[in-house]
Write a protein that holds these residues in place. Sequence first.
Motif, PDB file in Angstrom:
ATOM      1  N   GLU A  19      -1.920   1.487  10.676  1.00 12.29           N
ATOM      2  CA  GLU A  19      -1.930   0.648   9.591  1.00 12.29           C
ATOM      3  C   GLU A  19      -3.309  -0.108   9.814  1.00 12.29           C
ATOM      4  N   ASP A  21      -3.786  -2.836   7.908  1.00 12.92           N
ATOM      5  CA  ASP A  21      -3.575  -4.386   7.964  1.00 12.92           C
ATOM      6  C   ASP A  21      -2.286  -4.773   8.791  1.00 12.92           C
ATOM      7  N   GLU A  23      -0.654  -7.037   8.986  1.00 17.96           N
ATOM      8  CA  GLU A  23       0.520  -7.674   8.623  1.00 17.96           C
ATOM      9  C   GLU A  23       1.461  -6.922   7.813  1.00 17.96           C
ATOM     10  N   VAL A  24       1.384  -5.710   7.656  1.00 20.60           N
ATOM     11  CA  VAL A  24       2.354  -4.849   7.099  1.00 20.60           C
ATOM     12  C   VAL A  24       3.489  -4.630   7.940  1.00 20.60           C
ATOM     13  N   SER A 149       3.709  -9.101  -1.165  1.00 22.49           N
ATOM     14  CA  SER A 149       2.450  -9.167  -0.596  1.00 22.49           C
ATOM     15  C   SER A 149       1.874 -10.637  -0.726  1.00 22.49           C
ATOM     16  N   LYS A 187       4.199  -7.448   3.288  1.00 22.06           N
ATOM     17  CA  LYS A 187       3.233  -7.900   3.661  1.00 22.06           C
ATOM     18  C   LYS A 187       3.192  -9.457   3.796  1.00 22.06           C
TER      19      LYS A 187
END
Length: 220
Positions: A19, A21, A23-24, A149, A187
């Motif tokens: 990933e 990101d 923070e996912v 998110s 997220k």
Amino acid sequence: MKQLYEDLWISTPEFPPGERDPEVMMHGFLLKLSRGNVLISRVEDHEDHNIISDLGGIFRHYLTHWHEAGPGARLLQQRFNSALYCHNRALGPVSSFAEADDTFNQAEVHCGSLHVVPTPGHTPGSTTYLYASPYGKTYLFVGDTISLSHQRWVTVLVPESNEADLKKTLEFYRALRPDVVLMGTTKGHLSWQEVTMREWLALLDEAENSPLDLRQRPGE
């Protein structure tokens, strides 16, 4: 795993490799039914598998959509002799990781109390699970159809999403009255949220007006 309610546990956060990101994060949920324990969504952590064993194992594993399929699905099948369930339109991709024991393509009630409801939009085979706990709260497992998110409620659009179907699913959600919304992927936030009726309707409006469009990544 962490206990949320008398009959419900949430898995250790999983940060999927690859990933962009960091923070996912993904979660799964263990739900105690009168017939035994079921698992909803994805649980890959081996220590969580040990805790599931301590809690009595599982006899069924339900996926909300094919993105939740992973090596852990087969490991859980082998360890607990549990049956894997998914929508029939998720069967092909799921089969890359584990063999599903059964599929569905319409609303059904399983185990006498777990409502299985196809809710396409995020993916063609996306499914929602609704359960009225005897301890007083109604749980709604939405997968990635709606998500948080960074404190913002969103819908999640991927290449296989269908916006018309997603709109119909959100309209269906507005007729429901959950006390707890449980998400497979978020997220920057925990994957569950208690809601009042007013909060539920407001977050659906926010999600519908705030699509997280992942259909085209930067540089593609």
